[in-house]
Design a protein around this motif. Sequence first.
Motif, short mmCIF file in Angstrom:
data_model
loop_
_atom_site.label_atom_id
_atom_site.label_comp_id
_atom_site.label_asym_id
_atom_site.label_seq_id
_atom_site.Cartn_x
_atom_site.Cartn_y
_atom_site.Cartn_z
N LEU A 18 73.57 13.40 77.40
CA LEU A 18 72.17 12.96 77.49
C LEU A 18 71.84 11.98 76.36
O LEU A 18 71.22 10.94 76.59
N GLU A 19 72.27 12.34 75.16
CA GLU A 19 71.89 11.49 74.01
C GLU A 19 72.56 10.12 74.09
O GLU A 19 71.99 9.13 73.65
N SER A 20 73.74 10.06 74.70
CA SER A 20 74.38 8.75 74.80
C SER A 20 73.65 7.86 75.81
O SER A 20 73.95 6.67 75.92
N HIS A 21 72.71 8.44 76.54
CA HIS A 21 71.92 7.62 77.48
C HIS A 21 70.44 7.55 77.05
O HIS A 21 69.57 7.31 77.88
N GLY A 22 70.20 7.78 75.78
CA GLY A 22 68.83 7.60 75.27
C GLY A 22 67.90 8.75 75.60
O GLY A 22 66.67 8.60 75.55
N LEU A 23 68.47 9.92 75.94
CA LEU A 23 67.63 11.09 76.22
C LEU A 23 67.80 12.07 75.06
O LEU A 23 68.88 12.67 74.89
N GLU A 24 66.77 12.16 74.25
CA GLU A 24 66.86 12.97 73.03
C GLU A 24 66.60 14.43 73.38
O GLU A 24 65.54 14.78 73.91
N VAL A 25 67.57 15.27 73.05
CA VAL A 25 67.47 16.68 73.45
C VAL A 25 66.56 17.43 72.49
O VAL A 25 66.79 17.45 71.28
N ARG A 26 65.51 18.02 73.06
CA ARG A 26 64.54 18.76 72.24
C ARG A 26 64.75 20.27 72.36
O ARG A 26 64.28 21.05 71.54
N TYR A 27 65.40 20.68 73.45
CA TYR A 27 65.59 22.11 73.70
C TYR A 27 66.84 22.25 74.56
O TYR A 27 67.02 21.49 75.52
N ALA A 28 67.70 23.21 74.21
CA ALA A 28 68.87 23.50 75.06
C ALA A 28 69.24 24.96 74.88
O ALA A 28 69.30 25.44 73.75
#
Length: 259
Positions: free
Chosen positions: A177-187
């Motif tokens: 996700l982060e490599s596509h500009g989606l910053e993970v806020r919860y997992a």
Amino acid sequence: MPSPGEGAWNPGLYERSHSFVWKRGEDLLELLAPQTGERVLDVGCGTGQLTAEIARRGARVLGIDSSPDMVQQARGNYPDLQFEVADASQFRAPEPFDAVFSNAALHWMTKPEAVAAAIAAALKPGGRFVAELGGKGNVGRLSRAAVAVIEELTHAPVRGHFGLWYFPSVAEYATVLESHGLEVRYALLFDRPTPLEGGENGLRDWLQMFLGPVTGSLPAGAGAKFVERLEERLRPQLFRDGAWVVDYRRLRVVAVKVD
Ligand code: BEZ
């Protein structure tokens, strides 16, 4: 939902015997918290029950699914809502969405990088992605036993997860996700042992629904043996109080598209 391998989805069997798929996903809507007037994309919407729940909360929602049969059933169930047949890995939104939602579908999409890129492209800057999928170790006991029984019957090696499923760890999925500009806020990765409907028949119904292409490709006569041997092997681990309880493990994520 994407196709289970080479086979087609059976919306009738899905709605009759597998309603736990969307019922168990209902509390994911609390994480999505759709707001009145927001535009939401539901990826892998199946027969549309959670899409309709998002719409009931006031959002304008588009459900997409790669299975024409599932989309046809969703349109029949909810004629006022918008559903389209689309492969999530190639989806290009006409206008960006405030949020992308997905329940129990992304593990059928074996090109996670392309799917993440499409999700990021579909979101407005600051838009959110809220999803649940099978996580690392999902259906581990079930699939290990299924592989062992198929190898016994065919004397040929079987690919991990039958080449059908993607069950990432927290670290692996966050990296995608982060490599596509989606910053993970919860997992969160967590066990969710899931009782199947149908009592004694629950496991065979599940196999028919979700492993149809695998059992269908076995040599003549081996399909019935596969089910019998698998039930025998798994009964001590997964049959309790009159129900098959599958060893589901879920991965939930919330990520935000960063500029
Ligand atoms: C799941 O929802 O985790 C799942 C469903 C069918 C096959 C494999 C996994």
